[in-house]
Design a protein around this motif. Structure first.
Motif, short mmCIF file in Angstrom:
data_model
loop_
_atom_site.label_atom_id
_atom_site.label_comp_id
_atom_site.label_asym_id
_atom_site.label_seq_id
_atom_site.Cartn_x
_atom_site.Cartn_y
_atom_site.Cartn_z
N LEU A 1 -16.74 -9.91 -1.59
CA LEU A 1 -16.28 -8.60 -2.03
C LEU A 1 -17.07 -8.16 -3.25
CD1 LEU A 1 -14.12 -6.39 -1.97
CD2 LEU A 1 -12.49 -8.07 -2.77
N MET A 2 -17.30 -9.09 -4.15
CA MET A 2 -18.03 -8.75 -5.38
C MET A 2 -19.52 -8.60 -5.11
SD MET A 2 -15.62 -8.46 -7.46
CE MET A 2 -15.98 -8.54 -9.21
N ARG B 1 1.21 3.43 -3.01
CA ARG B 1 0.22 4.46 -3.35
C ARG B 1 0.46 5.65 -2.43
NH1 ARG B 1 -5.33 3.01 -5.34
NH2 ARG B 1 -6.11 4.19 -3.60
N TYR C 1 -20.18 -5.02 -3.84
CA TYR C 1 -20.17 -4.02 -4.90
C TYR C 1 -20.95 -4.46 -6.15
CZ TYR C 1 -16.64 -1.47 -2.25
OH TYR C 1 -15.96 -0.76 -1.29
N ASP C 2 -21.62 -5.58 -6.05
CA ASP C 2 -22.35 -6.10 -7.22
C ASP C 2 -23.24 -5.01 -7.79
OD1 ASP C 2 -24.17 -7.40 -8.98
OD2 ASP C 2 -23.80 -9.30 -7.96
N VAL D 1 -12.56 2.06 0.20
CA VAL D 1 -12.92 0.98 -0.71
C VAL D 1 -12.49 -0.36 -0.11
CG1 VAL D 1 -12.67 0.03 -3.04
CG2 VAL D 1 -12.57 2.50 -2.68
N VAL D 2 -13.40 -1.29 -0.07
CA VAL D 2 -13.05 -2.62 0.42
C VAL D 2 -12.26 -3.32 -0.68
CG1 VAL D 2 -13.94 -4.86 1.10
CG2 VAL D 2 -15.02 -2.79 1.93
N VAL D 3 -11.02 -3.75 -0.36
CA VAL D 3 -10.18 -4.31 -1.41
C VAL D 3 -9.79 -5.76 -1.17
CG1 VAL D 3 -9.28 -2.03 -1.96
CG2 VAL D 3 -8.00 -3.50 -0.41
N ASP D 4 -10.07 -6.29 0.02
CA ASP D 4 -9.71 -7.69 0.24
C ASP D 4 -10.48 -8.22 1.45
OD1 ASP D 4 -8.50 -10.10 -0.16
OD2 ASP D 4 -6.50 -9.50 0.50
N ARG E 1 -11.46 -10.72 8.39
CA ARG E 1 -10.97 -9.34 8.47
C ARG E 1 -11.01 -8.77 7.07
NH1 ARG E 1 -5.01 -8.76 9.25
NH2 ARG E 1 -4.16 -10.04 7.62
N SER F 1 0.83 -1.18 0.00
CA SER F 1 0.00 0.00 0.00
C SER F 1 0.88 1.25 0.00
CB SER F 1 -0.90 -0.01 1.23
OG SER F 1 -0.10 -0.25 2.36
N TRP G 1 -7.74 -2.76 8.52
CA TRP G 1 -8.40 -4.07 8.53
C TRP G 1 -9.51 -4.02 9.56
CZ3 TRP G 1 -7.38 -8.07 5.25
CH2 TRP G 1 -6.17 -8.05 4.55
N VAL H 1 -9.23 0.41 1.91
CA VAL H 1 -8.25 1.41 1.52
C VAL H 1 -9.00 2.62 0.99
CG1 VAL H 1 -6.34 1.94 -0.06
CG2 VAL H 1 -6.49 -0.33 0.99
#
Ligand SMILES: Nc1nc2c(c(=O)[nH]1)N[C@H]1C(S)=C(S)[C@@H](COP(=O)(O)OP(=O)(O)OC[C@H]3O[C@@H](n4cnc5c(=O)[nH]c(N)nc54)[C@H](O)[C@@H]3O)O[C@H]1N2
Ligand SMILES: Nc1nc2c(c(=O)[nH]1)N[C@H]1C(S)=C(S)[C@@H](COP(=O)(O)OP(=O)(O)OC[C@H]3O[C@@H](n4cnc5c(=O)[nH]c(N)nc54)[C@H](O)[C@@H]3O)O[C@H]1N2
Ligand code: SF4
Ligand code: SF4
Ligand code: SF4
Ligand code: SF4
Ligand code: SF4
Ligand SMILES: [Mo]
Lengths: 304, 873, 209
Positions: free
Chosen positions: B60-61, B5, B64-65, B35-38, B28, B2, B13, B32
C-alpha cells in the motif's frame, strides 16, 4: 536481552515531582518555624510563602507534559479511581490551604498575622496535606506495578526525605540570599538538613540495594549506577545533591559564620536543590518495565 | 465502518495478485473513493488462502510512495558510475520513446541489445522480454538473482530430478524434513504464505525439521534441531549421509531406484553406459534371467542395482553400486566433519532418523489411489546453492530423497510448483506432462528458460555476450561479464558484436548481481545507451540509466498469468489449481505507464510488431503448456493492445467465457487438482539419474570447444563427472589466518531483496528488529575480538574490499561465521528512507572464473573476511 | 455476553511481523503506533540457543492496571471485556502507559508523514489514514488495540488474526468452554503473560516449544 527504560515521563515530570516535594517541604519547615515563634518568624514566612507557588509551578510542568492538556481538569473529577486522581485532590487541597495561609497572612488581609491560633490550625491542616503531597509523589510512581524500580516503599520514603531536605534548603537559600549575616536559625536549619541528608544517603543506599531482586530492577540499578544514567546520578545526585551540601553545611555550621557563611549556605542550597531535581530525573529514567516471560524466553518490552 | 463516512460514494474490494515478491499471493484490495486503503489476502485462492505477509500489506505504501518515479526523465550528467548523481531532467513520454526508438534504429547490430529484468516481478517478464528479444533479434538477457543465488544450480537440478523449479516437502504428510540453506515455509518464496500455513500445521502434527544453517535462522528457530554448518559444505554433508544410508544402514527404496532412476543402468569401466548394440539403449542386468537387457525391455523380471556383471566380456556395475562405493571411499564421516564442522555423530544420527522416518515400503490411499508414503524429505535452495559447488550441492541433497524413494509421492520432496498439470477441464491447457528421452530419462514439458534442463544444451561457439551458449547447462554467466577480462573473453571467443543498448526492467543489478563497482565498471558502463523501466530511482538507474520510464507497480497493471507457469508461486498440494490474474486497483497515478504496453509500443514503432506477435504465439505453448487455438492466436498483421493480448491468452487457456472481463470479477479461476498431477511420479513413465553419465560427453565437448578458442583454462573441467562430488569454494581454501570468518547473507521474511527497504512500514519494523540492520557475530567470537553490541566494524574480504556496520553479538550464530541480512545498505538518492540502513553484503562477493561453479556457472556467494573496529564509530 | 479473548500459539509463530503491519493498515495507525507489536528474543548459549517472537496485543485484562491508574475515567471496560479509551476524556497523562505490563498503550503527538523527504502534501492514503485516525483516536491521548471491534461487529476476524501466515492467532469467546480458544487453552496449556501482575489477561499464549 537488553531492557530499555521508559521514556515518556522525563524532565517535565521530574520538575513536577521535585517542585511538589520542595513546596511541601518548605511549607512544613515554615509551619514548624511558626510553632517555634520568636526569631523564627522570618523563616516561617519564607517557608509558608514558598509552599503554594512551588507546587503550583510544579503543576504547570505536569500540565505541560500532558498529551491533551485541555482535559487537565478531569484529573480530579474521579477521586477514587487512581493515585493520580487522589494526588490531584491532595495537591489541590494543599494549594488551597497554602493560598489561604499566605493570603490571610499578608497585606491587605493580615487576618492571620495576629490570629496565631487560627494560623496554626491552618498550618497543621496544611502540613497534613504537605506531607501527603511529599509522599504521594512517590506513591504515584509506585502504582506502576510492572516497573519494579518504582513500585517499592523506598520511593515514597526517599522522596519524602528529599522533599524535606530540599524544602529546608529552599528556605535557607532565600533566607541567606536576603543579605546580611547568617542567622542562628539558618544554622539550625543547616544542622537539620545535615541529618536529613545523612538519612537520605541511607535510604538511597538501601533503595538501590533493595531493588536488586528482579531482573528489571537489577537492570535499573545498573543503568543508574554504571549505565547511561550514571553521570547524572553520581554527579547530580551524589556529588551535587548530597556531598557538596553536606560538606558546605558542615563548614557553615561548624566553621564559618557571617557573610561568608551566608555565601556558603547559598552555594550548599543551590547545589542541593539541583541534586533534588536530578534525583527525580534519575528515578524516572531508571524506570524499566518487567520483561515478559514465556517458556525460557524473556522479552524486553520496547520503549514505552 | 465505512458507513460512518456519510459522503462515501464508492467502497469496493478488487481481487488481484500481490507482486511484493515472487510468491504472487492472491489479494483483495479495498478502494474507497478512488483511494486504496487496505490490502488483505483473498480467501478464495489456494495461493495464500487469504493470508498475506508484512510485505504484501505494506505494498500500500509502495503504491503511494512519494519517492516513486512518476515521469520519464533523462540523465543530464554524462558521467556514469556508482554513487554518481545523474541530474535527472523531466521529459515527455514522446521524447522518451522517440529517443529510445532512434537509438534502436541507429544500432550497429541489434544483437548488441541486452535485457535485464527483475525476479520480483516474475510474471511480468514472461511476455515482453522474450517477445521483444525474438522480434528484435538478440539473445542477451539476465534475470537478476539468476546465476548468483537462486538460478543456475537449483533450477537446473530440480528440472532434471523433479521437472520443476524447486522442491518442497509434501507437508500434509511429511514427518521429517532436512533443510539445507532455505527458508521454505518461513518467509521466502515458493508459495510463501500457503507453505507457511502448511508447515505450521505439520509442526503442530509433530513433523520434525532439522535445519542446516550457519545461523539460527527463522526456520532453524522453529525446527526441532538446528545444525550449525560451515557455508558451502552442504553437498559434502549430504554425501556423508548418503554414505551412512547406503553403507551403514543399508536401507533404500529398491523398488523406486529400479523403476524410477537409472540406478540399474550398467556402467562400463570407461564410466559410460553399457548400451545395447542394436537399439543403443542403456542396458540393465536382469538377475532372474541372468542377462543384460535394454532398460525398458518388457521381459525384465527384476533389476540388479548392486554387484558386478559381465556383458560381452566387459565387467559392468549398476550405477547404484558405483555410487555406493564412491561415497564410501570418498566421503567418510571424519573427513566431512573437518570440511563442514558438523560432528560425524550428528551426521550419522540424522541419516538414521531420515531413513527411519521414510517408512520405506509403506503406502497410503489418496482419493482411492494407492501410493507410496515417504514422509521424509531433504530440501535446499539459495543457501546451499550459492557456491562453487552449486549444481552438485543441489544434486547431492536430492539424492537423499532419491534413495528413499521420497520423490513426488505423499510425504516426500515434491517438485514445486507442481510440474505436472493435465490442464483446465474445459481446455486441457496448460498441459505439462514430462516424457522420457530415448535413454528413459525425464524431459520436462514446459520450461521458463529457453533451454530445458535436460537434455543438456549442445555446446556451441558462443553468440551471447556472457558466452552462455558455450556451456552445456548454464542459464546466466555473471563471471564473464562482471570482470575486467570481459573484453578479452569477447575477443578470444570471437564475438563479432559489442554491447550497445540495455533495456532494464526493474532489476537492480548494481546491487544484486555482484560487487557494485565490478558490475558497473566492467559491465553496465560498456553499453552506449541504457533505459530503465522502474518504479524507483534505485542504485541501477542512478549509476547507468540514460532514460528512466515510470512503470506501473503491480497494483496498477494487467497481467494474464500470475500463478502460471507455476514455478515460484503455485502451492504444491491437493488444494486446487488456481489461475490468478493481475488487474489495476487504481488507474496508474501520475504519468506511470505499464511496461508491457510500452514494450509493445516500441515494437510497433520499430515496425517489428508482426514478429512480436508471432513470438508470443510461439512462446505460449512452451511456457503455458499447449498450442494456442487458431482463433486466439495473434494475427501478425493485426494491431493489438496489451489488454487485447491478455484477453486472448485467458480465453485460450481457460475457455471463451473466461476472458479478461470475466476474470476481473474474481481475479482468478480455480479447478480441482488430481492425484495424478500432484503425486505424479508413479504415473509418468520417466526415470531420473542418480549417475550423470551424460555430463561426461557434455563436459568433453565444451572443453574441446573452449580449447579450440585457446581458452581451455576458462573452467575447471573436472566438475563434469558422473558421480556426485563436492568441490570447495575459494573461501574454504583461504590460507591467511587473519581472514577467520565466513560471511554469508540471509533473507528476512519482511523484505524482498533490495526493493522493499524504502517502504516506510517495513523500515519501521526493521529499525526496531534486533537483527536485520546489524551484522550478526557469535557472542564468544565477538568478545574474543574485543567487540560489543553496537560497535561499528569493518568487514573486509581478501582482496581488500570492505563494508561497514554495527555488530550484534548473538548466540544463534556459528562461531566461525558472520551473517548479513538481505540486500540492504542502499545509497540511491531516489530512495531516501532506505539510504544507509543495513549493510550491502554483495560488495564483498568476488565474481570471477575461480568463484564460479564450472558445472552450472553459478556464482559463489560466500567469502572469507576479517573483522575489525572502525575508528571513531 | 461473550468475553472476547485471544490465543497466540508461540509454537506456530515464526516471527514474520505480518500481524504488526496488518494492524497498522487496518487501523490506519500513524508512525510509531503498533498495537500488534512483535518482540523477538534469544535465549541459551550457542549451539543450544533459541529464538522466538512474542507477538503482542492488548491483553484486555479482567483487572486492567491501565484502568486502575487512569485518573479521568477515560479508560473503561465494556461488557465483553474490551478495554477502551475515550478520546474525549483522556488527558494524556501517560499513567496507563507506565502501568500496563504489556506495553499495549501508545500515544503520538502528531501525524508525522511517512515520507518526510518528499515534496508536496500527504499522499492519498496517508490523507485518508490521518482522517480515520482522527475520527477514532487522536494525538496526545492513549491509544490501544480493541480487538478490531469494528470488524468483529461486521462478523469478521481481527485483521492480525486474518492475516497471520502461520495461523498462530485465534480470536473468540473465553466464556464459552466450547469455543476454539477455550479448547486450545485447555488442551495446549495456554498461559497468561506475567501473571504476577494480577491483571488476568484475556489473551493466552501457547508454549513456544
Ligand atoms: N545480499 C544479497 N543479495 C542478493 C540476494 C541475497 O539474498 N542477499 N538475493 C539474490 C537473489 S536470489 C535475487 S533473485 C536477486 C534479485 O535481484 P533484483 O531482481 O534486482 O531484485 P530487487 O533487488 O528486489 O530489485 C528490484 C528493483 O525493481 C524495481 N521494481 C520493483 N517492482 C517493480 C515494478 O513493478 N516495475 C518495475 N519496472 N520495477 C520494479 C525496484 O526499483 C527494485 O529496485 O537479488 C540477489 N541479491
Ligand atoms: N521474504 C522474502 N521472500 C523471498 C525473497 C525475498 O527477498 N524476501 N526472495 C525470493 C527469491 S528471488 C529467492 S531466490 C528465494 C530464496 O529463498 P531462500 O533460499 O529461502 O533464501 P535465503 O533466506 O536467502 O537463504 C536461506 C538460508 O540459507 C542460509 N545459508 C546461507 N549460506 C548457506 C550455506 O552455505 N549452507 C547452508 N546450509 N545455509 C546457508 C541462510 O542463512 C538462510 O537462512 O526467496 C524468495 N522469496
Ligand atoms: S509472500 Fe510475497 S506475494 Fe505473498 S503477500 Fe508476501 S510479498 Fe506478497
Ligand atoms: S503474523 Fe503470525 S507468525 Fe507472523 S509474527 Fe504475527 S503471530 Fe507470528
Ligand atoms: S494489556 Fe495493558 S492496556 Fe490492555 S487491558 Fe491490560 S493493562 Fe490495560
Ligand atoms: S493517558 Fe488518558 S487513558 Fe491513560 S491514564 Fe491518563 S487519562 Fe487515562
Ligand atoms: S486485534 Fe485488531 S487492533 Fe488488536 S492488534 Fe490485532 S489488528 Fe490490531
Ligand atoms: Mo532469487
Amino acid at each position: 536481552m537488553e531492557l530499555k527504560a521508559q521514556s515518556k515521563w522525563r524532565w517535565l515530570i521530574a520538575a513536577y515531582l521535585f517542585l511538589a516535594g520542595l513546596g511541601g517541604g518548605a511549607y512544613v519547615t515554615g509551619v514548624v518555624a511558626d510553632f517555634l515563634g520568636g526569631e523564627w518568624v522570618q523563616i516561617s514566612k519564607i517557608g509558608v510563602f514558598l509552599g503554594f507557588p512551588c507546587v503550583a509551578v510544579g503543576c504547570l510542568f505536569l500540565i505541560a507534559d500532558l498529551g491533551t492538556p485541555k482535559n487537565f481538569w478531569r484529573a480530579g473529577m474521579r477521586p477514587n479511581t487512581s493515585w493520580v486522581a487522589r494526588g490531584t485532590i491532595i495537591i489541590t487541597t494543599f494549594m488551597i490551604v497554602g493560598v489561604i495561609h499566605i493570603g490571610f497572612w499578608i497585606w491587605p488581609f493580615h487576618a492571620l498575622e495576629d490570629a496565631v491560633g487560627a494560623r496554626q490550625v491552618i498550618g497543621v491542616l496544611g502540613t497534613i496535606f504537605a506531607v501527603l503531597t511529599m509522599i504521594y509523589t512517590g506513591i504515584l510512581l509506585g502504582a506502576n506495578r510492572p516497573i519494579a524500580f518504582w513500585s517499592t516503599a523506598m520511593v515514597p520514603l526517599l522522596f519524602f526525605v528529599s522533599a524535606l531536605s530540599t524544602g529546608i534548603m529552599a528556605v535557607m537559600l532565600i533566607a541567606s540570599a536576603r543579605g546580611g549575616a547568617l542567622t542562628g536559625q539558618v544554622e539550625a536549619l543547616a544542622r537539620m538538613d545535615i541529618l536529613l541528608i545523612i538519612m537520605e544517603m541511607f535510604v538511597l543506599v538501601f533503595y538501590l540495594q533493595a531493588t536488586h531482586r528482579v531482573p528489571e530492577s537489577r537492570a535499573s540499578a545498573k543503568l543508574v549506577l554504571t549505565g547511561s544514567v550514571a553521570p547524572l546520578f553520581w554527579v547530580g545526585v551524589v556529588i551535587l545533591g548530597l556531598i557538596v551540601p553536606i560538606i558546605l553545611e558542615l563548614i557553615g555550621t561548624f566553621g564559618m559564620h557571617g557573610e561568608g557563611g551566608a555565601a556558603i549556605s547559598i552555594l550548599a542550597s543551590v547545589s542541593g536543590l539541583f541534586g533534588g531535581l536530578c534525583l527525580r530525573e534519575v528515578v524516572l529514567s531508571g524506570g524499566i518495565l518487567a520483561p515478559l516471560r514465556a517458556g525460557r524466553f524473556e522479552f524486553a518490552l520496547p520503549m514505552v | 465502518m465505512s458507513a460512518q463516512r456519510s459522503n462515501v460514494k464508492e467502497d469496493v474490494w478488487i481481487h488481484t495478485s500481490c507482486g511484493g515478491c515472487y510468491a504472487q499471493c492472491g489479494i483483495r484490495v479495498r478502494r474507497v473513493d478512488g483511494v486504496v486503503v487496505d490490502i488483505e489476502g483473498n480467501p478464495e485462492t489456494p495461493a495464500g488462502s487469504g493470508r498475506i505477509c508484512a510485505k504484501g500489506t505494506a505494498q500500500l505504501m509502495t503504491l503511494y510512495d512519494r519517492h516513486r518515479v512518476n515521469y520519464p526523465v533523462k540523465r543530464t550528467n554524462p558521467e556514469k558510475g556508482v554513487g554518481v548523481d545523474p541530474k535527472w531532467e523531466r521529459i515527455t513520454w514522446d521524447e522518451a520513446i522517440d529517443t529510445i526508438v532512434s537509438k534502436f534504429k541507429n544500432m550497429k547490430d541489434p544483437r548488441g541489445t541486452y535485457f535485464q529484468a527483475t525476479t520480483v516481478q516474475t510474471s511480468e517478464i514472461r511476455f515482453a522480454v522474450p517477445a521483444f528479444m525474438k522480434a528484435w533479434g538478440f539473445k542477451n538477457y539476465w534475470v537478476s538473482g539468476g546465476g548468483l543465488w537462486c538460478g543456475n544450480g537449483a533450477h537446473f537440478m530440480n528440472g532434471i530430478m523433479h521437472a520443476a523449479w524447486s522442491i518442497i516437502p509434501d507437508w500434509t504428510h511429511n514427518n521429517y524434513t532436512i533443510y539445507f540453506g532455505c527458508s521454505k515455509g518461513h518467509g521466502a518464496g515458493h508459495a510463501a504464505l500457503q507453505s507457511a500455513q502448511w508447515v505450521a500445521d505439520a509442526r503442530a502434527r509433530g513433523m520434525k525439521a532439522v535445519v542446516f544453517d550457519p545461523f539460527l535462522s527463522t526456520q532453524a528457530s522453529k525446527a526441532h534441531e538446528w545444525v550449525p554448518i560451515r557455508v558451502g559444505t552442504d553437498g559434502a554433508v549430504a554425501l556423508a549421509m548418503l554414505n551412512v544410508i547406503l553403507n551403514e544402514i543399508g536401507k533404500w527404496d529398491a523398488h523406486y531406484l529400479k523403476l524410477k532412476t537409472n540406478a540399474p543402468y550398467l556402467i562400463k569401466p570407461d564410466q559410460y553406459y553399457m548400451r545395447d548394440p542394436e537399439t543403443n539403449k542403456p542396458l540393465i542386468w536382469d538377475p532372474e534371467d541372468g542377462k543384460a537387457k535394454p532398460f525398458d525391455h518388457p521381459s525384465i523380471k527384476d533389476y540388479a542395482i548392486e554387484g558386478t556383471y559381465e556383458v560381452n566380456g566387459t565387467p559392468c556395475h549398476p550405477s547404484f553400486q558405483l555410487l555406493k562405493e564412491h561415497v564410501k571411499g570418498n566421503y567418510p564421516l571424519d573427513k566431512v566433519e573437518k570440511i563442514s564442522s558438523v560432528p560425524a555423530t550428528t551426521i550419522r544420527r540424522i541419516a538414521h532418523e531420515f531413513v527411519e522416518h521414510a517408512q520405506i515400503g509403506s503406502t497410503i490411499a489418496i482419493n482411492g489411489k494407492e501410493l507410496p508414503l515417504r514422509p521424509a524429505a531433504a530440501i535446499f535452495f539459495r543457501g546451499s546453492q550459492g557456491h562453487v559447488n552449486s549444481g552438485w550441492n543441489c544434486l547431492e541433497i536430492d539424492l537423499l530423497n532419491q534413495v528413499i524413494g521420497a520423490s513426488d509421492v505423499p510425504g516426500g520432496a515434491m517438485g514445486h510448483g507442481p510440474p505436472v498439470s493435465h490442464g483446465h477441464p474445459d481446455t486441457g491447457k496448460p498441459e505439462t506432462i514430462p516424457y522420457p528421452c530415448p535413454d528413459g530419462l525425464m524431459v520436462v514439458k514446459g520450461w521458463v528458460y529457453d533451454h530445458k534442463p535436460y537434455p543438456l544444451r549442445e555446446p556451441k561457439p558462443p553468440t551471447r555476450l556472457d558466452l552462455q551458449d558455450m556451456f552445456p547447462c548454464s542459464v546466466y554467466n555473471a563471471f564473464t561479464i562482471c570482470t575486467p577480462e570481459w573484453e578479452q573473453y569477447l575477443k578470444d571467443f570471437k564475438i563479432d558484436y559489442r554491447p550497445e543498448i540495455m533495456i532494464n526492467f526493474g532489476s537492480n543489478s548494481v546491487m544484486t548481481m555482484a560487487n557494485a563497482e565490478d558490475v558497473t565498471e566492467n559491465f553496465l558502463k560498456k553499453f552506449d545507451f541504457v533505459f530503465s523501466f522502474n518504479i524507483f530511482h534505485n542504485e541501477f538507474t542512478e549509476a547507468v540509466a540514460d532514460v528512466v520510464l515510470p512503470d506501473c507497480c503491480f497494483l496498477e497493471r494487467y497481467t494474464p498469468c500470475v500463478t502460471f507457469p507455476s514455478t515460484f508461486c503455485h502451492p504444491t498440494g491437493m488444494d486446487h489449481w488456481v489461475w490468478q490474474i493481475r488487474q489495476p486497483v487504481v488507474q496508474p497515478l501520475y504519468e506511470r505507464r505499464d511496461f508491457n504496453e510500452i514494450m509493445l509500443e516500441i515494437a510497433k514503432r520499430l515496425g517489428i510488431h508482426d514478429k512480436y506477435y508471432k513470438a508470443i504465439n510461439d512462446l505460449i505453448p512452451v511456457r503455458y503448456g499447449g498450442e494456442m487455438s487458431p482463433e486466439y492466436k495473434l494475427d501478425p498483421s493485426g494491431d493489438y493492445s496489451w489488454q487485447d493480448i491478455v484477453d486472448r491468452v485467458l480465453k485460450d487457456r481457460l475457455g471463451p467465457d473466461k476472458g479478461l472481463e470475466a476474470l476481473k470479477k474474481t481475479g482468478l479461476e480455480k479447478w480441482a487438482t488430481k492425484v495424478e498431477e500432484m503425486y505424479w511420479r508413479w504415473f509418468v513413465p520417466v526415470r531420473v539419474p542418480i549417475y550423470f553419465e551424460y555430463f561426461l560427453d557434455s563436459g568433453k565437448k565444451a572443453r574441446e570447444l573452449c580449447a579450440s578458442f585457446g581458452r581451455e583454462d576458462i573452467q575447471d573441467w573436472s566438475f563434469y563427472t558422473p558421480l556426485a562430488e563436492w568441490f570447495p569454494c575459494p573461501s574454504h581454501e583461504e590460507k591467511n589466518p587473519e581472514f577467520d570468518l565466513w560471511a554469508f547473507s540471509w533473507r528476512p521474511s519482511f523484505h524482498t531483496q533490495s526493493s522493499t527497504q524504502n517502504n516506510p512500514w517495513l523500515d519501521e519494523v526493521s529499525v526496531n528488529d534486533p537483527f536485520v540492520y546489524l551484522i550478526q557475530i557469535n557472542a564468544d567470537t565477538g568478545k574474543k575480538k574485543g567487540l560489543s553490541d553496537g560497535d561499528v566494524v569493518y568487514v573486509e574480504n581478501p582482496i581488500g574490499r570492505k563494508i561497514k556496520g554495527p555488530v550484534k553479538l548473538v548466540e544463534g550464530m556459528h562461531p566461525e561465521q558472520l551473517g548479513i541480512a538481505g540486500c540492504h545498505g542502499h545509497w540511491a538518492r531516489g530512495t531516501p528512507i532506505s539510504k544507509g540502513k543495513g549493510q550491502f553484503f554483495d560488495d564483498l562477493i568476488i565474481t570471477d572464473a575461480k568463484h564460479t561453479d564450472s558445472l552450472t556457472q553459478g556464482s559463489d556467494a560466500c567469502v572469507k573476511v576479517k573483522v575489525y573496529k572502525a575508528n571513531g564509530r | 455476553m461473550p468475553r472476547y479473548g485471544f490465543v497466540i500459539d508461540l509454537k506456530r509463530c515464526y516471527g514474520c511481523y505480518s500481524c504488526q503491519v496488518a494492524c497498522k493498515a487496518a487501523n490506519h495507525t500513524p508512525q510509531g503506533i503498533d498495537w500488534a507489536r512483535c518482540v523477538p528474543a534469544e535465549t541459551g548459549k550457542f549451539p543450544s540457543s533459541l529464538r522466538q517472537m512474542l507477538p503482542l496485543v492488548c491483553q484486555q485484562c479482567a483487572n486492567p492496571t491501565c484502568m486502575e491508574v487512569c485518573p479521568t475515567g477515560a479508560t473503561t471496560q465494556d461488557e465483553n471485556g474490551i478495554v477502551h479509551v475515550d478520546k474525549n476524556l483522556c488527558m494524556g497523562c501517560k499513567a496507563c502507559m507506565m502501568a500496563c505490563p504489556y506495553g499495549a498503550r501508545q500515544s503520538v503527538e502528531d501525524w508525522k508523514t511517512y515520507f518526510p523527504d518528499a515534496e508536496g502534501g500527504l499522499d492519498p492514503y496517508e490523507a485518508y489514514a490521518k482522517e480515520k485516525w482522527e475520527e477514532k483516536n487522536g494525538y496526545g491521548m492513549a491509544t490501544k488495540c480493541d480487538y478490531c471491534m469494528d470488524r468483529v461487529k461486521e462478523g469478521r476476524q481481527p485483521a492480525c488474526v486474518d492475516t497471520c501466515p502461520a495461523k498462530a492467532r485465534y480470536f473468540g469467546d473465553l466464556d464459552d468452554p466450547e469455543s476454539e480458544i477455550s479448547i486450545l487453552i485447555k488442551r495446549e496449556h495456554g498461559f497468561q503473560l506475567n501473571p504476577e501482575f494480577g491483571t488476568d489477561p484475556s489473551c493466552y499464549y501457547l508454549p513456544p516449544r
